[in-house]
Design an enzyme around this catalytic site. Structure first.
Site, PDB file in Angstrom:
ATOM      1  N   GLY A  75      15.119  86.653  18.419  1.00 30.97           N
ATOM      2  CA  GLY A  75      14.239  87.394  17.448  1.00 30.97           C
ATOM      3  C   GLY A  75      13.263  88.270  18.007  1.00 30.97           C
ATOM      4  O   GLY A  75      12.255  88.697  17.611  1.00 30.97           O
ATOM      5  N   ASN A 130      17.579  99.362  22.302  1.00 33.67           N
ATOM      6  CA  ASN A 130      18.272  98.246  21.513  1.00 33.67           C
ATOM      7  C   ASN A 130      18.461  98.611  20.156  1.00 33.67           C
ATOM      8  O   ASN A 130      17.527  97.942  19.465  1.00 33.67           O
ATOM      9  CB  ASN A 130      17.484  97.057  22.039  1.00 33.67           C
ATOM     10  CG  ASN A 130      18.118  95.810  21.263  1.00 33.67           C
ATOM     11  OD1 ASN A 130      19.193  95.796  20.998  1.00 33.67           O
ATOM     12  ND2 ASN A 130      17.411  94.741  21.341  1.00 33.67           N
ATOM     13  N   CYS A 133      20.534  94.394  18.269  1.00 32.82           N
ATOM     14  CA  CYS A 133      20.049  92.998  18.120  1.00 32.82           C
ATOM     15  C   CYS A 133      20.364  92.550  17.061  1.00 32.82           C
ATOM     16  O   CYS A 133      19.748  93.079  16.014  1.00 32.82           O
ATOM     17  CB  CYS A 133      18.564  93.171  18.557  1.00 32.82           C
ATOM     18  SG  CYS A 133      18.170  91.384  18.460  1.00 32.82           S
ATOM     19  N   LYS A 168      22.087 101.005  23.911  1.00 30.28           N
ATOM     20  CA  LYS A 168      22.671  99.628  23.993  1.00 30.28           C
ATOM     21  C   LYS A 168      23.623  99.796  22.639  1.00 30.28           C
ATOM     22  O   LYS A 168      23.111  99.553  21.413  1.00 30.28           O
ATOM     23  CB  LYS A 168      21.839  98.639  24.485  1.00 30.28           C
ATOM     24  CG  LYS A 168      22.584  97.415  24.756  1.00 30.28           C
ATOM     25  CD  LYS A 168      21.671  96.621  25.286  1.00 30.28           C
ATOM     26  CE  LYS A 168      22.293  95.142  25.533  1.00 30.28           C
ATOM     27  NZ  LYS A 168      21.397  94.188  26.207  1.00 30.28           N
ATOM     28  N   ASN A 195      26.276  94.520  23.429  1.00 30.48           N
ATOM     29  CA  ASN A 195      25.203  93.358  23.368  1.00 30.48           C
ATOM     30  C   ASN A 195      25.973  92.265  22.911  1.00 30.48           C
ATOM     31  O   ASN A 195      27.226  92.186  23.044  1.00 30.48           O
ATOM     32  CB  ASN A 195      24.132  93.667  22.341  1.00 30.48           C
ATOM     33  CG  ASN A 195      22.860  93.223  22.314  1.00 30.48           C
ATOM     34  OD1 ASN A 195      22.723  91.982  22.408  1.00 30.48           O
ATOM     35  ND2 ASN A 195      21.871  94.191  22.163  1.00 30.48           N
ATOM     36  N   GLY A 220      27.779  85.481  27.391  1.00 33.34           N
ATOM     37  CA  GLY A 220      28.418  84.542  28.407  1.00 33.34           C
ATOM     38  C   GLY A 220      30.078  85.024  28.554  1.00 33.34           C
ATOM     39  O   GLY A 220      30.634  85.681  27.916  1.00 33.34           O
ATOM     40  N   GLY A 246      28.555  91.953  29.647  1.00 33.83           N
ATOM     41  CA  GLY A 246      28.953  90.859  28.735  1.00 33.83           C
ATOM     42  C   GLY A 246      29.860  89.930  29.752  1.00 33.83           C
ATOM     43  O   GLY A 246      31.091  90.486  29.829  1.00 33.83           O
ATOM     44  N   GLY A 268      23.663  88.688  32.571  1.00 37.46           N
ATOM     45  CA  GLY A 268      22.378  88.189  31.748  1.00 37.46           C
ATOM     46  C   GLY A 268      22.582  86.455  31.651  1.00 37.46           C
ATOM     47  O   GLY A 268      22.111  85.955  32.647  1.00 37.46           O
ATOM     48  N   THR A 269      23.508  86.051  30.933  1.00 35.61           N
ATOM     49  CA  THR A 269      23.712  84.596  30.806  1.00 35.61           C
ATOM     50  C   THR A 269      23.985  83.926  32.210  1.00 35.61           C
ATOM     51  O   THR A 269      23.615  82.904  32.290  1.00 35.61           O
ATOM     52  CB  THR A 269      24.750  84.670  29.579  1.00 35.61           C
ATOM     53  OG1 THR A 269      24.268  85.089  28.357  1.00 35.61           O
ATOM     54  CG2 THR A 269      25.028  83.017  29.155  1.00 35.61           C
TER      55      THR A 269
HETATM   56  C1  LIG Z   1      18.610  84.725  25.475  1.00 38.79           C
HETATM   57  C2  LIG Z   1      18.983  86.125  25.491  1.00 38.79           C
HETATM   58  C3  LIG Z   1      18.039  86.940  25.090  1.00 38.79           C
HETATM   59  C4  LIG Z   1      18.388  88.565  25.039  1.00 38.79           C
HETATM   60  N1  LIG Z   1      17.364  89.536  24.634  1.00 38.79           N
HETATM   61  C5  LIG Z   1      17.836  90.863  24.482  1.00 38.79           C
HETATM   62  C6  LIG Z   1      17.017  91.839  24.400  1.00 38.79           C
HETATM   63  O1  LIG Z   1      15.651  91.439  24.022  1.00 38.79           O
HETATM   64  N2  LIG Z   1      17.370  92.951  24.264  1.00 38.79           N
HETATM   65  C7  LIG Z   1      18.683  93.443  24.500  1.00 38.79           C
HETATM   66  O2  LIG Z   1      18.790  94.660  24.312  1.00 38.79           O
HETATM   67  N3  LIG Z   1      19.511  92.384  24.510  1.00 38.79           N
HETATM   68  C8  LIG Z   1      19.162  91.127  24.739  1.00 38.79           C
HETATM   69  N4  LIG Z   1      20.336  90.119  25.078  1.00 38.79           N
HETATM   70  C9  LIG Z   1      21.835  90.675  25.258  1.00 38.79           C
HETATM   71  C10 LIG Z   1      21.963  90.712  26.796  1.00 38.79           C
HETATM   72  O3  LIG Z   1      21.095  91.819  27.359  1.00 38.79           O
HETATM   73  C11 LIG Z   1      23.287  91.054  27.060  1.00 38.79           C
HETATM   74  O4  LIG Z   1      23.699  92.174  26.376  1.00 38.79           O
HETATM   75  C12 LIG Z   1      24.257  89.857  26.247  1.00 38.79           C
HETATM   76  O5  LIG Z   1      23.654  88.587  26.538  1.00 38.79           O
HETATM   77  C13 LIG Z   1      25.658  90.046  27.074  1.00 38.79           C
HETATM   78  O6  LIG Z   1      25.658  89.682  28.551  1.00 38.79           O
HETATM   79  P1  LIG Z   1      25.762  88.493  29.133  1.00 38.79           P
HETATM   80  O7  LIG Z   1      27.127  87.837  28.704  1.00 38.79           O
HETATM   81  O8  LIG Z   1      25.851  88.859  30.795  1.00 38.79           O
HETATM   82  O9  LIG Z   1      24.666  87.596  28.743  1.00 38.79           O
HETATM   83  C14 LIG Z   1      19.755  88.948  25.212  1.00 38.79           C
HETATM   84  C15 LIG Z   1      20.626  87.874  25.422  1.00 38.79           C
HETATM   85  C16 LIG Z   1      20.214  86.735  25.447  1.00 38.79           C
HETATM   86  C17 LIG Z   1      21.352  85.744  25.947  1.00 38.79           C
END
Ligand SMILES: Cc1cc2nc3c(=O)[nH]c(=O)nc-3n(C[C@H](O)[C@H](O)[C@H](O)COP(=O)(O)O)c2cc1C
Ligand SMILES: Cc1cc2nc3c(=O)[nH]c(=O)nc-3n(C[C@H](O)[C@H](O)[C@H](O)COP(=O)(O)OP(=O)(O)OC[C@H]3O[C@@H](n4cnc5c(N)ncnc54)[C@H](O)[C@@H]3O)c2cc1C
Lengths: 306, 254
Positions: A75, A130, A133, A168, A195, A220, A246, A268-269
C-alpha cells in the site's frame, strides 16, 4: 583472448552500464543492501514508490507466499517527498549507478506536485511513473487502466519535470499496448512492463483472505511468461523503449527479456529470495552471452524470432 | 553489526526433540542475542521465499538455529545434511537491549529459540535469569537439558499437564514478577501469548521486551512486508525489531 562483451544499454536518454536494475519496492532507498553488495554493480535501481506526504501503508498481514511467487499489499508505505529530498536522496549522490525515482499519487495533482518538487534535484537520473499499483484504495490502478487518464497524467508529469520519464504499466488490462500507446503519445521516454497482477490468497481454515486488503499484487517467477508476452506485444506494436520486469531470477531470464524486446530489465522478488541474486546474475551474464555468441547486448533487443 | 549474505555450508542438522531440529551452518562474525538469520533457497528446484530463524547459539565459525517442522520451508530445511550448501544472510534485526538486573524469560513453544541466546548472555553477565516456558504438550518444551544449566530457575507449563505445571505461561505470571524482584522481562512466542504478557508486564510496571514473528520476505527492511503496529505507526519487524518494547507494542497508525 576473448572478445570484450558490451553490456551497456541506453533507455530513453539514460545510459546504463548494464541492463540490470533493481525494481521499485524491492530495493528500498538504495542503501539497505550496501553491506551485501555494492549498489554500483547494478545498472541502476528504482526507489520505493514516493508519495507527496508520508503514508503509513496497509495494515498487516501484507505479504503471502504463493506457488512460484508472492502476493503483496504494502500500500505504498512511503516517506513523502520532503523526507526523501532531505534524508534519502543525499546519500545517493555519487553512488555510482543510475537512480530512478518511482512516483506514486492518489490524485493527478499529487503526482504532478512530486514531479515538480524533484525538479532540479541532484542525483536523480529518471522518473518512473507508477500508474499501476493495485494496492491502494484511491490511487494506482485507476490511472493505469484507462488510456485517456494515463495519457493526461503522463503529459502533466512530463511537463512538470524534464527528466527522462518511464511509465510503469499495469498488466491488469485487456490490451497493454493501448496503455503503452497512451504513454508514448503523452511524451514518455520508455515504459516499464510489468507491475504485479491482482490476486487473492485464501485460507480454507479461516475462510478469509490472508492479506488484510483481500487483494494483493502477484510477483515472482509465476508472472514471468505474462511479462514476456506483454514486452513482446508492446515491442511489436510501438516504437518505445521497454524495461522488462516480472519474475526475473537468472541471467537466462535477462537475455530472454532482451530478446523479446526489452532494452533493460528490473528484478524485484528475486532479491528477496536471494540478496546475492543481482550480483550472481551479473557474474553469470557474460558467461551466458559468450555461450550464445552475443558480444553486444544492445544488438539483441527484440532479436527473437517471435 | 552489518549483515552479510553468504553461500554457506551446513555443518550439522540433528534432531532436537520430537519434530524439532538444530541446524549448524558455517558463519564467522557472530551475532547479538535476539538477532536472526534468513535462510534461503530451501527448495532447491523451485522458488521459495526465505525463512527467518533466531540465532540460537554460535561460536567463531558457526551459528546454530533451532526449528520446528511446520510447513514447506522447515520441511525442506529438515532434509539438509552436513556438507550441503546453504544460502544465509544476517545477523539481522536489533536484538535485545543490554540487561540491567534480574530478568524473567517467558517462552512459548518454539519461541524458546528466540530467548536462548538471551539466557546465555544473562548468565555470562552474572545476572539472574529465571525461565517460564510453556507449550501444548511435553514435546513442545525443547532444549530443557541445555536450558536448565544456564538459567537460575526454570518453570515449565503444558496445557495438557504432561509435564511441569498444567496451564499456560501466563498463569501466575504477575505473582512471579512481583515475588522475584525482576527488573525486566523478555518474551518470545505466539502473538496471543505476547499480547497477554505485555499486559501483565505493564500492570506490574516491569519493562518488557517482546520478540515478535511476522511474515517476512527480505529481512533487510526493503519489502515492508513484516510491518507490525508499534508506537502509532507500522514498524518493520526485520530491521526495527524483532524485539519491541511492550509499552509501545500493538498501537498502529490512526
Ligand atoms: C513488496 C513489493 C513492493 C513493491 N512496491 C512497488 C512500488 O512501490 N512501486 C512500483 O511501481 N512497484 C512496486 N512493486 C512491483 C515491482 O517493482 C515489480 O514490478 C513486480 O514485483 C514484478 O517484478 P518481480 O517479479 O521481479 O518482483 C513492488 C513489488 C513487491 C513484491
Ligand atoms: C524474526 C523471526 C525469527 C524466527 N525464528 C524462528 C526460530 O528460531 N525457529 C523456528 O522454528 N521458527 C522461527 N521463525 C518462524 C519461521 O521463520 C517460519 O515462519 C516457520 O518456521 C514456518 O515456516 P515453514 O515454511 O515451515 O511454514 P510455512 O509453510 O510458511 O507455514 C505453514 C503453516 O504453519 C504455520 N506456522 C508458522 N509458524 C508456526 C509455528 N511456529 N508453529 C506452528 N505453526 C506455524 C503457518 O501459519 C502456516 O499455516 C521466526 C520468524 C521470525 C519472523
Amino acid at each position: 583472448m576473448t572478445t570484450a562483451l558490451d553490456l551497456s544499454v541506453r533507455v530513453g536518454g539514460v545510459d546504463f552500464a548494464n541492463p540490470l536494475l533493481a525494481a521499485s519496492g524491492c530495493f528500498g532507498w538504495g542503501v539497505e543492501y550496501s553491506s551485501i553488495f555494492p549498489v554500483r554493480a547494478l545498472g541502476g535501481f528504482v526507489t520505493k514508490g514516493l508519495s507527496q506526504k508520508p503514508r503509513p501503508g496497509n495494515a498487516p498481514p501484507r505479504i503471502a507466499e504463493t506457488a512460484s511467487g508472492m502476493l503483496n499489499s504494502i500500500g505504498i508505505e512511503s516517506v513523502g517527498v520532503d523526507a526523501f529530498l532531505a534524508e534519502k536522496l543525499p546519500p545517493l549522490i555519487g553512488c555510482g549507478t543510475r537512480v530512478i525515482v518511482n512516483l506514486f499519487g492518489e490524485t493527478e495533482d499529487e503526482y504532478v506536485e512530486i514531479a515538480h518538487r524533484l525538479r532540479g534535484a541532484t542525483g536523480i537520473h529518471a522518473l518512473e511513473l507508477n500508474a499501476s499499483c493495485p494496492n491502494t484504495a484511491k490511487g494506482g490502478l485507476e490511472f493505469g487502466i484507462v488510456p485517456d487518464v494515463l495519457r493526461s497524467l503522463t503529459r502533466r508529469v512530463r511537463d512538470a519535470n524534464p527528466l527522462p520519464l518511464y511509465v510503469k504499466l499495469t498488466p491488469n488490462v485487456t490490451d497493454i499496448t493501448a496503455s503503452a500507446r497512451a504513454a508514448l503519445e503523452a511524451g514518455a521516454d520508455a515504459v516499464t512492463a510489468i507491475n504485479t497482477l491482482r490476486g487473492i490468497v485464501l485460507s480454507a481454515e479461516s475462510r478469509r483472505a490472508v492479506l488484510s486488503t483481500r487483494f494483493g499484487g502477484l510477483s515472482g517467477p509465476a508472472i514471468k511468461p505474462i511479462a514476456l508476452a506483454m514486452v513482446h506485444q508492446i515491442r511489436r506494436a510501438l516504437p518505445i523503449p521497454i524495461i522488462g520486469c516480472g519474475g526475473i531470477t537468472s541471467a537466462r531470464d535477462v537475455v530472454e527479456f532482451i530478446l523479446a524486446g526489452a532494452s533493460a530489465v528490473q528484478i524485484g522478488t528475486a532479491l528477496f529470495a536471494n540478496p546475492l541474486a543481482a550480483q550472481e546474475i551479473l557474474v553469470e551474464l557474460p558467461v551466458l552471452c559468450a555461450r550464445l555468441g552475443i558480444t553486444r547486448l544492445a544488438d539483441q533487443i527484440g532479436a527473437a524470432a517471435l | 553489526m552489518t549483515p552479510a549474505a553468504r553461500r554457506s555450508t551446513v555443518v550439522a542438522n540433528e534432531s532436537y526433540g520430537h519434530n524439532h531440529f538444530k541446524l549448524r551452518f558455517e558463519w564467522s562474525g557472530g551475532f547479538a542475542a535476539g538477532q536472526f538469520f534468513m535462510l534461503g533457497e530451501l527448495a532447491k528446484d523451485s522458488f521459495i521465499l526465505p525463512r527467518a530463524f533466531s540465532a540460537f547459539r554460535g561460536d567463531h565459525n558457526s551459528v546454530e538455529v533451532v526449528y520446528k517442522v511446520v510447513g514447506r520451508g522447515t520441511h525442506h530445511l529438515a532434509e539438509m545434511r552436513a556438507g550441503d550448501d546453504l544460502l544465509a544472510w544476517g545477523p539481522l534485526g536489533n536484538g535485545f537491549r543490554e540487561s540491567t538486573g534480574p530478568e524473567l524469560l517467558v517462552a512459548g513453544g518454539i519461541g524458546i529459540a528466540g530467548l536462548f541466546a538471551r539466557a546465555e548472555a544473562l548468565a555470562r553477565s552474572g545476572h539472574r535469569a529465571a525461565l517460564v516456558f510453556g507449550g501444548r504438550t511435553e514435546s513442545d518444551l525443547v532444549g530443557r537439558r541445555d536450558l536448565d544449566p544456564i538459567v537460575s530457575s526454570a518453570t515449565y507449563f503444558t496445557e495438557d499437564g504432561s509435564f511441569g505445571e498444567k496451564g499456560r505461561v501466563t498463569n501466575g505470571l504477575a505473582e512471579t514478577l512481583k515475588r522475584g524482584g525482576f527488573r525486566s522481562l523478555a518474551a518470545c512466542g505466539p502473538a496471543p501469548m505476547l499480547d497477554a504478557v505485555a499486559l501483565i508486564a505493564r500492570d506490574a510496571g516491569v519493562r518488557a521486551q517482546l520478540s515478535v514473528e511476522a511474515p517476512m520476505a527480505c529481512g533487510m527492511g526493503v519489502c515492508l512486508g513484516c510491518s507490525v503496529a508499534v508506537d502509532g505507526r507500522y514498524a518493520r519487524a526485520c530491521t526495527e525489531g524483532p524485539v519491541f518494547d511492550a509499552a509501545y507494542f500493538g498501537v498502529g497508525p490512526r
